[in-house]
Write a protein that holds these residues in place. Structure first.
Motif, PDB file in Angstrom:
ATOM      1  N   ASN A 303     -18.636   1.859   9.137  1.00  0.00           N
ATOM      2  CA  ASN A 303     -18.282   2.766  10.155  1.00  0.00           C
ATOM      3  C   ASN A 303     -16.850   2.908  10.611  1.00  0.00           C
ATOM      4  N   THR A 304     -15.911   3.006   9.473  1.00  0.00           N
ATOM      5  CA  THR A 304     -14.558   3.065   9.697  1.00  0.00           C
ATOM      6  C   THR A 304     -13.999   4.174   8.373  1.00  0.00           C
ATOM      7  N   PRO A 305     -12.793   4.607   8.683  1.00  0.00           N
ATOM      8  CA  PRO A 305     -12.245   5.834   7.759  1.00  0.00           C
ATOM      9  C   PRO A 305     -12.024   5.108   6.413  1.00  0.00           C
ATOM     10  N   LEU A 306     -12.242   5.714   5.131  1.00  0.00           N
ATOM     11  CA  LEU A 306     -11.420   5.455   4.005  1.00  0.00           C
ATOM     12  C   LEU A 306     -10.232   6.079   3.959  1.00  0.00           C
ATOM     13  N   LEU A 307      -8.953   5.501   4.128  1.00  0.00           N
ATOM     14  CA  LEU A 307      -7.759   6.074   4.747  1.00  0.00           C
ATOM     15  C   LEU A 307      -7.043   6.628   3.120  1.00  0.00           C
ATOM     16  N   ALA A 308      -7.230   5.998   2.072  1.00  0.00           N
ATOM     17  CA  ALA A 308      -6.588   6.490   1.023  1.00  0.00           C
ATOM     18  C   ALA A 308      -7.463   5.611  -0.395  1.00  0.00           C
ATOM     19  N   GLN A 309      -7.214   6.226  -1.635  1.00  0.00           N
ATOM     20  CA  GLN A 309      -7.408   5.537  -2.736  1.00  0.00           C
ATOM     21  C   GLN A 309      -6.300   5.835  -3.707  1.00  0.00           C
ATOM     22  N   ILE A 310      -5.807   4.640  -3.948  1.00  0.00           N
ATOM     23  CA  ILE A 310      -4.626   4.537  -4.484  1.00  0.00           C
ATOM     24  C   ILE A 310      -4.665   4.337  -5.939  1.00  0.00           C
ATOM     25  N   PRO A 311      -4.405   5.158  -6.982  1.00  0.00           N
ATOM     26  CA  PRO A 311      -4.597   4.857  -8.455  1.00  0.00           C
ATOM     27  C   PRO A 311      -3.898   3.710  -9.101  1.00  0.00           C
ATOM     28  N   LEU A 312      -4.274   2.957  -9.794  1.00  0.00           N
ATOM     29  CA  LEU A 312      -3.421   2.340 -10.871  1.00  0.00           C
ATOM     30  C   LEU A 312      -2.717   2.752 -12.003  1.00  0.00           C
ATOM     31  N   VAL A 313      -1.614   2.867 -11.777  1.00  0.00           N
ATOM     32  CA  VAL A 313      -0.801   3.396 -13.051  1.00  0.00           C
ATOM     33  C   VAL A 313       0.337   2.480 -13.245  1.00  0.00           C
ATOM     34  N   GLN A 314       0.616   2.179 -14.678  1.00  0.00           N
ATOM     35  CA  GLN A 314       1.332   1.378 -15.094  1.00  0.00           C
ATOM     36  C   GLN A 314       2.923   1.448 -14.336  1.00  0.00           C
ATOM     37  N   SER A 315       3.421   2.473 -14.300  1.00  0.00           N
ATOM     38  CA  SER A 315       4.486   2.885 -13.908  1.00  0.00           C
ATOM     39  C   SER A 315       4.658   2.286 -12.168  1.00  0.00           C
ATOM     40  N   ILE A 316       3.709   2.420 -11.629  1.00  0.00           N
ATOM     41  CA  ILE A 316       3.572   1.521 -10.249  1.00  0.00           C
ATOM     42  C   ILE A 316       4.105   0.204 -10.141  1.00  0.00           C
ATOM     43  N   CYS A 317       3.608  -0.626 -10.857  1.00  0.00           N
ATOM     44  CA  CYS A 317       3.669  -2.286 -11.326  1.00  0.00           C
ATOM     45  C   CYS A 317       4.920  -2.313 -11.913  1.00  0.00           C
ATOM     46  N   GLU A 318       5.735  -1.305 -12.557  1.00  0.00           N
ATOM     47  CA  GLU A 318       6.991  -1.559 -13.115  1.00  0.00           C
ATOM     48  C   GLU A 318       8.079  -1.073 -11.930  1.00  0.00           C
ATOM     49  N   SER A 319       7.888  -0.210 -11.287  1.00  0.00           N
ATOM     50  CA  SER A 319       8.642   0.216 -10.231  1.00  0.00           C
ATOM     51  C   SER A 319       8.815  -0.879  -9.096  1.00  0.00           C
ATOM     52  N   GLY A 320       7.586  -1.311  -8.769  1.00  0.00           N
ATOM     53  CA  GLY A 320       7.354  -2.520  -7.596  1.00  0.00           C
ATOM     54  C   GLY A 320       8.203  -3.726  -8.047  1.00  0.00           C
ATOM     55  N   ASP A 321       8.109  -3.906  -9.248  1.00  0.00           N
ATOM     56  CA  ASP A 321       8.959  -5.144  -9.879  1.00  0.00           C
ATOM     57  C   ASP A 321      10.415  -5.012  -9.862  1.00  0.00           C
ATOM     58  N   ALA A 322      10.617  -3.842  -9.864  1.00  0.00           N
ATOM     59  CA  ALA A 322      12.118  -3.245  -9.995  1.00  0.00           C
ATOM     60  C   ALA A 322      12.659  -3.044  -8.574  1.00  0.00           C
ATOM     61  N   GLY A 323      11.973  -3.365  -7.650  1.00  0.00           N
ATOM     62  CA  GLY A 323      12.644  -3.000  -6.372  1.00  0.00           C
ATOM     63  C   GLY A 323      12.533  -1.664  -5.852  1.00  0.00           C
ATOM     64  N   GLU A 324      11.746  -0.617  -6.783  1.00  0.00           N
ATOM     65  CA  GLU A 324      11.600   0.710  -6.355  1.00  0.00           C
ATOM     66  C   GLU A 324      10.252   0.950  -6.179  1.00  0.00           C
ATOM     67  N   PRO A 325       9.542   0.797  -4.797  1.00  0.00           N
ATOM     68  CA  PRO A 325       8.249   0.959  -4.615  1.00  0.00           C
ATOM     69  C   PRO A 325       8.110   2.766  -4.637  1.00  0.00           C
ATOM     70  N   ALA A 326       6.710   2.994  -5.286  1.00  0.00           N
ATOM     71  CA  ALA A 326       6.261   4.133  -5.611  1.00  0.00           C
ATOM     72  C   ALA A 326       6.441   5.274  -4.519  1.00  0.00           C
ATOM     73  N   ALA A 327       6.565   4.769  -3.369  1.00  0.00           N
ATOM     74  CA  ALA A 327       6.500   5.736  -2.068  1.00  0.00           C
ATOM     75  C   ALA A 327       8.124   6.332  -1.918  1.00  0.00           C
ATOM     76  N   THR A 328       8.995   5.752  -2.792  1.00  0.00           N
ATOM     77  CA  THR A 328      10.379   6.354  -2.923  1.00  0.00           C
ATOM     78  C   THR A 328      10.330   7.607  -3.923  1.00  0.00           C
ATOM     79  N   LYS A 329       9.158   7.763  -4.580  1.00  0.00           N
ATOM     80  CA  LYS A 329       9.156   8.894  -5.810  1.00  0.00           C
ATOM     81  C   LYS A 329       7.766   9.611  -5.373  1.00  0.00           C
TER      82      LYS A 329
END
Length: 367
Positions: A303-329
């Motif tokens: 009985n709680t909301p599903l706030l978001a479904q975040i897809p797995l994209v190769q670029s999200i891992c790479e940008s996260g490791d590079a210090g450029e989180p996906a939310a900056t794009k």
């Protein structure tokens, strides 16, 4: 016998303060001229801070020195003052912070820290004042995610206290134990040491005015979680999981921890991370490699909301490791998903604050 101030200060000059390895007079710790009324003496000693480890022993040594060098019949009163004001008591911490959101997961490896970092950045992009505390004392990851591993927070003086100034990037005020330890060395601390370090990052930092204070908590349930619940009135928790059955089982335990009758922290909702795999070159394609609909079913069950479904994209891992989180794009599918998550969190927090009483700090003495 007649007492006079120099007699007292001469006696105090025989007491060495371990913090400076000089006597009390040389250390400028005798705050005022000793007051004398017959055989009654009052001395005010000035210490660097209220948590000074040498406070009690120094006070006893000063009293003993007056008795030894002057007379055992002198009635000594020693008061203490502090150069830096004491830390506010629990319950009065972070008075300028409106909402405290814990991002949690029942198990490791579900991308909780990625969600916490991107949620904080997305909230800042929406115009909110945001702080992010990496509370994972044993495995801090935020310095790398924000590409500020070499940053070293400095001290600022504010309202008579020396406070840690958080590192700022992407509009987010950030603190992590990772700024203060060697990143290549394991942090071998007992639970008490880790909890004290965490309290310092909360209470002895210049967080200022914040609309949202995001806590990236360690996976599972631990002393760290208990310390947070005993130190801060958490507005609500966001639970992160992947669609796998084993992750969902652990997510259920995380929800139960916050809903425990002694804890009573509202669950703001679930985030399904790695909901599906989408190749960057085929953004319309969805491959449900960890299962489909698991978090949606758990959200309905709990009985709680599903706030978001975040897809797995190769670029999200790479940008996260590079210090450029996906939310900056926000132009990317993942960046947009995190922006939508931030908007959903704002909505549920506003509803929670309207419909429910403020969270109370957990008192372990009760029950």
């Amino acid at each position: 016998m007649t007492l006079y101030p120099k007699l007292i200060t001469d006696a105090l000059a025989t007491v060495i303060y371990p913090g400076t390895k000089k006597n009390l007079v040389e250390s400028e710790m005798v705050a005022d001229t000793p007051s004398i009324n017959g055989m009654k003496v009052k001395v005010v000693l000035l210490f660097p801070r209220d948590t000074d480890p040498f406070l009690k022993s120094t006070v006893k040594a000063a009293e003993a020195a007056i008795h030894y060098h002057i007379s055992p019949e002198v009635e000594v009163t020693i008061e203490t003052e502090f150069k830096s004001k004491p830390r506010p008591e629990v319950g009065k911490l972070l008075p300028q912070v409106k909402n405290i959101v814990a991002v949690s997961s029942g198990k490791g490896g579900v991308g909780k820290s990625t969600v916490a970092a991107n949620l904080a950045i997305a909230l800042a992009r929406l115009g909110y004042r945001v702080g992010l505390l990496d509370t994972d004392i044993f495995g801090p990851s935020m310095p790398k995610m924000f590409q500020v591993e070499d940053a070293r927070p400095y001290a600022v003086e504010k309202d008579g206290r020396n406070l840690i100034a958080p590192v700022e990037k992407y509009g987010v005020k950030l603190l992590s134990i990772g700024f203060f330890v060697n990143p290549d060395t394991a942090t071998l601390w007992r639970g008490g040491m880790a909890c004290n370090a965490l309290k310092q990052l909360i209470a002895d930092a210049d967080w200022g005015e914040l609309d949202y204070f995001i806590l990236d908590t360690p996976p599972g349930t631990s002393d760290i979680h208990l310390t947070l619940l005993q130190t801060l009135a958490i507005t609500g928790a966001v639970i992160v999981s992947t669609p796998q059955k084993v992750a969902l089982a652990d997510a259920r335990k995380g929800i139960d921890m916050y809903r425990n009758e002694k804890v009573n922290v509202p669950i703001l909702g679930l985030v399904e991370n790695m909901a599906w795999f989408t190749p960057a070159e085929l953004p319309e394609n969805k491959y449900y490699i960890f299962g489909n609909g698991g978090c949606k079913a758990l959200a309905a069950e709990m009985n709680t909301p599903l706030l978001a479904q975040i897809p797995l994209v190769q670029s999200i891992c790479e940008s996260g490791d590079a210090g450029e989180p996906a939310a900056t794009k926000p132009e990317t599918a993942t960046g947009l998903a995190f922006l939508n998550l931030a908007q959903a969190v704002v909505t549920v927090v506003n509803r929670r604050n309207k419909e429910q009483a403020p969270t109370q700090i957990v008192d372990v003495k009760k029950g």
